[in-house]
Scaffold this motif. Structure first.
Motif, PDB file in Angstrom:
ATOM      1  N   ALA A  66      46.737  57.397  33.985  1.00  0.00           N
ATOM      2  CA  ALA A  66      46.552  56.037  33.471  1.00  0.00           C
ATOM      3  C   ALA A  66      47.057  54.995  34.458  1.00  0.00           C
ATOM      4  N   VAL A  67      48.240  55.224  35.008  1.00  0.00           N
ATOM      5  CA  VAL A  67      48.835  54.219  35.883  1.00  0.00           C
ATOM      6  C   VAL A  67      48.121  54.169  37.227  1.00  0.00           C
ATOM      7  N   PHE A  68      47.587  55.292  37.675  1.00  0.00           N
ATOM      8  CA  PHE A  68      46.794  55.276  38.904  1.00  0.00           C
ATOM      9  C   PHE A  68      45.589  54.355  38.733  1.00  0.00           C
ATOM     10  N   ALA A  69      44.903  54.490  37.593  1.00  0.00           N
ATOM     11  CA  ALA A  69      43.746  53.629  37.331  1.00  0.00           C
ATOM     12  C   ALA A  69      44.172  52.169  37.233  1.00  0.00           C
ATOM     13  N   GLU A  70      45.321  51.933  36.623  1.00  0.00           N
ATOM     14  CA  GLU A  70      45.822  50.562  36.493  1.00  0.00           C
ATOM     15  C   GLU A  70      46.157  49.957  37.850  1.00  0.00           C
ATOM     16  N   GLY A  71      46.917  50.697  38.659  1.00  0.00           N
ATOM     17  CA  GLY A  71      47.303  50.181  39.970  1.00  0.00           C
ATOM     18  C   GLY A  71      46.118  49.963  40.881  1.00  0.00           C
ATOM     19  N   ALA A  72      45.171  50.897  40.850  1.00  0.00           N
ATOM     20  CA  ALA A  72      43.975  50.762  41.685  1.00  0.00           C
ATOM     21  C   ALA A  72      43.167  49.537  41.285  1.00  0.00           C
ATOM     22  N   SER A  73      43.016  49.327  39.984  1.00  0.00           N
ATOM     23  CA  SER A  73      42.203  48.207  39.514  1.00  0.00           C
ATOM     24  C   SER A  73      42.879  46.868  39.783  1.00  0.00           C
ATOM     25  N   LEU A  74      44.181  46.788  39.580  1.00  0.00           N
ATOM     26  CA  LEU A  74      44.877  45.529  39.812  1.00  0.00           C
ATOM     27  C   LEU A  74      44.786  45.085  41.269  1.00  0.00           C
ATOM     28  N   ASP A  75      44.993  45.998  42.188  1.00  0.00           N
ATOM     29  CA  ASP A  75      45.067  45.618  43.593  1.00  0.00           C
ATOM     30  C   ASP A  75      43.724  45.660  44.322  1.00  0.00           C
ATOM     31  N   TRP A  76      42.728  46.381  43.772  1.00  0.00           N
ATOM     32  CA  TRP A  76      41.479  46.546  44.512  1.00  0.00           C
ATOM     33  C   TRP A  76      40.249  45.984  43.811  1.00  0.00           C
ATOM     34  N   SER A  77      40.383  45.532  42.571  1.00  0.00           N
ATOM     35  CA  SER A  77      39.202  45.032  41.868  1.00  0.00           C
ATOM     36  C   SER A  77      38.614  43.810  42.574  1.00  0.00           C
ATOM     37  N   ALA A  78      39.478  42.898  43.002  1.00  0.00           N
ATOM     38  CA  ALA A  78      38.986  41.700  43.693  1.00  0.00           C
ATOM     39  C   ALA A  78      38.323  42.066  45.012  1.00  0.00           C
ATOM     40  N   VAL A  79      38.941  42.993  45.755  1.00  0.00           N
ATOM     41  CA  VAL A  79      38.359  43.429  47.028  1.00  0.00           C
ATOM     42  C   VAL A  79      37.023  44.131  46.775  1.00  0.00           C
ATOM     43  N   TYR A  80      36.945  44.917  45.693  1.00  0.00           N
ATOM     44  CA  TYR A  80      35.719  45.650  45.365  1.00  0.00           C
ATOM     45  C   TYR A  80      34.558  44.680  45.141  1.00  0.00           C
ATOM     46  N   LEU A  81      34.789  43.654  44.325  1.00  0.00           N
ATOM     47  CA  LEU A  81      33.701  42.718  44.059  1.00  0.00           C
ATOM     48  C   LEU A  81      33.300  41.948  45.307  1.00  0.00           C
ATOM     49  N   ARG A  82      34.271  41.602  46.136  1.00  0.00           N
ATOM     50  CA  ARG A  82      33.961  40.838  47.338  1.00  0.00           C
ATOM     51  C   ARG A  82      33.223  41.685  48.378  1.00  0.00           C
ATOM     52  N   ASP A  83      33.727  42.885  48.641  1.00  0.00           N
ATOM     53  CA  ASP A  83      33.195  43.690  49.737  1.00  0.00           C
ATOM     54  C   ASP A  83      31.991  44.541  49.344  1.00  0.00           C
ATOM     55  N   VAL A  84      31.990  45.059  48.112  1.00  0.00           N
ATOM     56  CA  VAL A  84      30.903  45.949  47.693  1.00  0.00           C
ATOM     57  C   VAL A  84      29.745  45.165  47.091  1.00  0.00           C
ATOM     58  N   LEU A  85      30.070  44.126  46.302  1.00  0.00           N
ATOM     59  CA  LEU A  85      29.028  43.402  45.578  1.00  0.00           C
ATOM     60  C   LEU A  85      28.815  41.983  46.089  1.00  0.00           C
ATOM     61  N   ASP A  86      29.487  41.640  47.196  1.00  0.00           N
ATOM     62  CA  ASP A  86      29.268  40.343  47.873  1.00  0.00           C
ATOM     63  C   ASP A  86      29.481  39.144  46.956  1.00  0.00           C
ATOM     64  N   SER A  87      30.489  39.209  46.086  1.00  0.00           N
ATOM     65  CA  SER A  87      30.781  38.068  45.217  1.00  0.00           C
ATOM     66  C   SER A  87      31.687  37.078  45.946  1.00  0.00           C
ATOM     67  N   SER A  88      31.821  35.884  45.381  1.00  0.00           N
ATOM     68  CA  SER A  88      32.701  34.871  45.949  1.00  0.00           C
ATOM     69  C   SER A  88      34.160  35.257  45.707  1.00  0.00           C
ATOM     70  N   ASP A  89      35.071  34.617  46.443  1.00  0.00           N
ATOM     71  CA  ASP A  89      36.497  34.904  46.267  1.00  0.00           C
ATOM     72  C   ASP A  89      36.954  34.557  44.851  1.00  0.00           C
ATOM     73  N   GLY A  90      36.435  33.447  44.306  1.00  0.00           N
ATOM     74  CA  GLY A  90      36.829  33.052  42.954  1.00  0.00           C
ATOM     75  C   GLY A  90      36.393  34.055  41.911  1.00  0.00           C
ATOM     76  N   LEU A  91      35.135  34.524  42.006  1.00  0.00           N
ATOM     77  CA  LEU A  91      34.630  35.505  41.049  1.00  0.00           C
ATOM     78  C   LEU A  91      35.328  36.849  41.236  1.00  0.00           C
ATOM     79  N   ALA A  92      35.632  37.198  42.491  1.00  0.00           N
ATOM     80  CA  ALA A  92      36.342  38.451  42.759  1.00  0.00           C
ATOM     81  C   ALA A  92      37.716  38.435  42.111  1.00  0.00           C
ATOM     82  N   ALA A  93      38.418  37.323  42.245  1.00  0.00           N
ATOM     83  CA  ALA A  93      39.740  37.211  41.623  1.00  0.00           C
ATOM     84  C   ALA A  93      39.640  37.274  40.108  1.00  0.00           C
ATOM     85  N   ALA A  94      38.535  36.763  39.550  1.00  0.00           N
ATOM     86  CA  ALA A  94      38.353  36.792  38.097  1.00  0.00           C
ATOM     87  C   ALA A  94      38.240  38.214  37.559  1.00  0.00           C
TER      88      ALA A  94
END
Length: 409
Positions: A224-252
């Motif tokens: 559970a905590v692995f999924a939590e830590g990965a999502s907290l620190d990498w979700s914004a990077v994932y949206l920006r780098d994989v899905l080409d979203s803006s920084d604001g949407l990535a942070a959201a």
């Protein structure tokens, strides 16, 4: 040497105020994490590091925490629980300033080492006080406390989303956040229980091996905590780098994850009372797995944000239930809880590093495929938390006062 323990007497109202105070401390602690997580892309760019180098840097919080966490008990033993928490929480809030100042990989690693060390020590201190309040109230509050941590992470990530959307320099953002959170933390600590150890009591050991039961329960918490830590620190990077979203949407996306965590944890105590720990965690595992699959196969940033939200909803209550199960798993509850805490906390700290290293070797999509597999582990392993269904053990709060040994906290 005497065998008598220092006994602290608190009125019912004092214990209730302490519950509110500890909840506020959890909120402040979470706000630091949320503030940091949303600005990871900025910090990565400022330090000029690749995804793999960022993953390496994000291993240093785990190193710092592993070294420093055992010191929290000794600090509380020497200075008392309230003074220790006040000092450790202040160090943690001020440590938020450091990562954004780092101009290169070496200084980023050093900053994150301090960040992790202060995070770990303050986390141990506040959870110990939370368990003490739970015992004195004789009812479950830990899921709610962890819910307040998620509320803090939500607040911090929401502020970070605004800062990222307006292109605010993370150094300015984190300095302001650290000063505000330090002040709020000091105010919150005023009403926590001021527990003192007996002068003749031996200080806690620097290191003890957790019992086998804690290792089994900790394995579920690890997923559970692995999924939590990965999502907290990498979700914004994932949206920006994989899905080409803006920084604001990535942070959201981080905000969406934190929101679902907060909602589930605040409602967690009632849900567990109604459905039981095993069914709750198993259902959560199904949701988290579905969320992970949605992230991995997402056709758009909006779908990925929904996936991260489901991940947060699914893993939210696992850690509080793991602590509860550990406390009833054998003849030495304190040792079992400490073992589970070490496993789960270390998982959250190594997850970002592991995700980064795997992303460097393959891709972020593959990294979150691994997260999805671990989320499914909750479905398979939920049964080991069956002991968390039993009533919380502890000393009841009477009409006027509650008495309990401070030495055991």
């Amino acid at each position: 040497m005497t065998n008598d323990s220092t006994v602290t007497v608190y009125s019912t109202e004092q214990v209730k105020r302490a519950r509110i105070a500890v909840a506020a401390v959890f909120t402040v602690h979470g706000a630091v994490t949320g503030s940091f997580a949303t600005r990871v892309p900025w910090i990565q760019d400022h330090a000029g590091v690749s995804a793999g180098q960022l993953g390496l840097a994000l291993a240093f919080p785990a190193i710092g925490a592993s070294i420093a966490m055992p010191l929290a008990g000794r600090i509380s033993h020497r200075f008392g629980a309230r003074t220790a928490l006040r000092g450790l929480l202040t160090l943690w809030t001020l440590a938020l300033i450091l990562p954004a100042l780092a101009p290169n990989l070496l200084t980023l690693c050093a900053a994150l080492f301090v960040y992790g060390a202060t995070a770990g020590m303050s986390d141990v201190a506040m959870n110990a006080l939370g368990v003490e309040v739970e015992n004195r109230l004789d009812k479950s509050i830990m899921s709610g406390l962890h819910g307040m941590w998620s509320v803090g992470a939500l607040i911090g990530s929401a502020a970070g989303t605004v800062a990222a959307h307006t292109a605010t320099d993370a150094r300015t953002h984190h300095l302001a956040a650290a000063l505000v959170l330090t002040a709020l933390g000091l105010i919150a600590c005023r009403n926590v229980l001021d527990l003192q150890s007996h002068p003749d009591e031996e200080p806690p050991p620097r290191f003890t091996l957790p019992p086998k039961s804690a290792l089994i329960i900790g394995a579920v918490g690890f997923c559970a905590v692995f999924a939590e830590g990965a999502s907290l620190d990498w979700s914004a990077v994932y949206l920006r780098d994989v899905l080409d979203s803006s920084d604001g949407l990535a942070a959201a996306s981080t905000t969406a994850f934190a929101l679902m965590m907060a909602v589930a944890r605040i409602a967690g105590d009632r849900i567990v009372d109604r459905f039981g720990a095993v069914r709750t965690v198993r259902s959560g595992g199904v949701m988290a797995t579905a969320g992970g699959l949605l992230v991995v196969f997402s056709p758009s940033p909006a779908a990925a944000m929904c996936g991260f939200g489901l991940l947060g909803l699914g893993v939210a209550v696992v850690v509080p239930l793991a602590f509860a199960a550990a406390g009833r798993s054998g003849p030495n509850p304190s040792q079992a809880i400490a073992g589970v805490a070490t496993i789960t906390y270390t998982s959250g700290l190594i997850a970002p590093s592991a995700i980064g290293s795997l992303a460097e070797a393959t891709s972020l999509v593959v990294s979150f495929g691994v997260v999805t597999v671990l989320a499914f582990g909750l479905v398979l392993g939920a049964g080991v938390l069956r002991s968390a269904d039993r009533k919380v053990a502890g000393s009841a709060v009477g009409e006027g006062t509650t008495t309990k040994s401070a030495a055991g906290s």
